[in-house]
Design an enzyme around this catalytic site. Structure first.
Site, PDB file in Angstrom:
ATOM      1  N   HIS A 180       0.807  -1.212   0.000  1.00  0.00           N
ATOM      2  CA  HIS A 180       0.000   0.000   0.000  1.00  0.00           C
ATOM      3  C   HIS A 180       0.845   1.268   0.000  1.00  0.00           C
ATOM      4  CE1 HIS A 180       0.894   0.642   4.324  1.00  0.00           C
ATOM      5  NE2 HIS A 180       0.872  -0.678   4.377  1.00  0.00           N
ATOM      6  N   ASP A 181       0.385   2.246  -0.749  1.00  0.00           N
ATOM      7  CA  ASP A 181       0.928   3.611  -0.754  1.00  0.00           C
ATOM      8  C   ASP A 181       2.345   3.704  -1.315  1.00  0.00           C
ATOM      9  OD1 ASP A 181      -1.438   4.631   0.714  1.00  0.00           O
ATOM     10  OD2 ASP A 181      -0.595   3.471   2.368  1.00  0.00           O
ATOM     11  N   GLY A 198       5.023  -1.078   2.802  1.00  0.00           N
ATOM     12  CA  GLY A 198       4.206   0.106   2.595  1.00  0.00           C
ATOM     13  C   GLY A 198       5.008   1.392   2.531  1.00  0.00           C
TER      14      GLY A 198
END
Length: 334
Positions: A180-181, A198
């Site tokens: 994520h991200d 992440g």
């Protein structure tokens, strides 16, 4: 890299898409493909009538296309591949057998043109961040001409204010993971089992060898190389090569620089700057900042843009909320 943070609201050739008509099978056992807006759909495929399907595509047996999916022209879904949620594919994207793109979550997955999603790869699903709150919007934006190979996984963002972003022309080999991200630039090569936690930032023309792992919030600079089996827990500055289980700087990525068209003057300048910063010969100890300033004030090096870029990359790694750079094996006191 800033351009990667912009959500790709517009989409390749979407103006050429048109909503397809709904067909009713007279013979549910028919093995003949159905023509729908010049896209062939196998009778065993489940395509929601609200889905937007482009021209000249192919949807194979046992595929699924959800109600909010948008497919560009010439897309191919091989048998057993699936598209869920608010997902957009650009022109000429290919999903190999078993690939899954998107999930029925708030937010969206946007994938550009000429992308290939490998066998059993999973792209655009919910993140594995414990801070994620069910119901929050989450996003994934992928550019053009990416090759995402078999069993890889790419997750959406962990919150509505962020986005997982991948640029153009990246080769993501088998069993890689992008969490994520993350922010991934252009023209990168991630070898098998490269794992990005992440919020990792990877710039452009980076090459990782197999079984590489990168810690959360680390930055990997452009034209750098990460050797096989490295567990990267600090930043890798631009143009450099790191190796080791807890990787250390091992010099410049000279082969990568040559392959990408750096001139002899640029490479010699970078080598000279690297020695001054990381391999000082004077007996009087100087701190890192002093050595960086010495390079910036050097008449021969100051005018070389790549040297300036390398110095800025090192400095940025020591800013607030950054993790510093990988250690050099000959450093003392830093």
């Amino acid at each position: 890299m800033q351009s990667l943070l912009k959500a790709r609201r517009s989409f390749c050739s979407l103006n050429h898409l048109r909503r397809s008509s709904t067909f009713i099978l007279e013979d549910a056992k028919s093995e003949t493909a159905i023509e729908r807006s010049s896209t062939f759909i196998h009778p065993t495929a489940v395509v929601h009538p609200s889905a937007v399907i482009g021209e000249d595509g192919y949807i194979g047996p046992f595929c699924t296309v959800g109600a909010f999916a948008k497919l560009g022209n010439g897309c191919q879904l091989h048998p057993g591949s699936h598209i869920f949620g608010c997902t957009e594919l650009g022109d000429r994207c290919v999903l190999m057998t078993g690939a899954i793109v998107g999930e029925d979550l708030p937010g969206r997955t946007v994938i550009g043109c000429n992308n290939k999603i490998g066998h059993h790869a999973v792209v655009g699903i919910r993140c594995q961040d414990m801070k994620y709150k069910p119901g929050d919007e989450c996003f994934l934006d992928i550019g053009d001409n990416n090759d995402i190979r078999e069993h890889s996984s790419i997750h959406r963002s962990s919150k509505s204010s962020d986005v997982t972003a991948i640029g153009d022309n990246n080769l993501i080999m088998g069993s890689c993971h992008i969490a994520h991200d993350c922010k991934i630039g252009n023209n990168n090569i991630f070898a098998n089992n490269t794992l990005l936690a992440g919020h990792v930032v990877v710039e452009d023309y980076v090459h990782t060898a197999g079984a590489t792992a990168v810690h959360q919030f680390c930055h990997v600079g452009s034209f750098s190389f990460v050797a096989a089996g490295s567990m990267v827990s600090q930043d890798v500055p631009k143009y450099m090569m790191v190796a080791g289980e807890r990787p250390e700087l091992r010099g410049l990525n000279l082969e990568g620089l040559r392959r990408n068209g750096f001139t002899g003057e640029e490479i010699n300048g970078l080598r000279s700057a690297y020695r001054k910063v990381f391999m000082p010969t004077d007996t009087k100890f100087k701190g890192l900042e002093e050595r960086l300033e010495e390079v910036e004030q050097n008449e021969k090096l100051a005018h070389i843009p790549s040297v300036h870029s390398m110095i800025q990359s090192i400095r940025a790694s020591f800013q607030q909320n950054r993790r510093g750079i990988c250690k050099f094996r000959l450093w003392n006191g830093i």
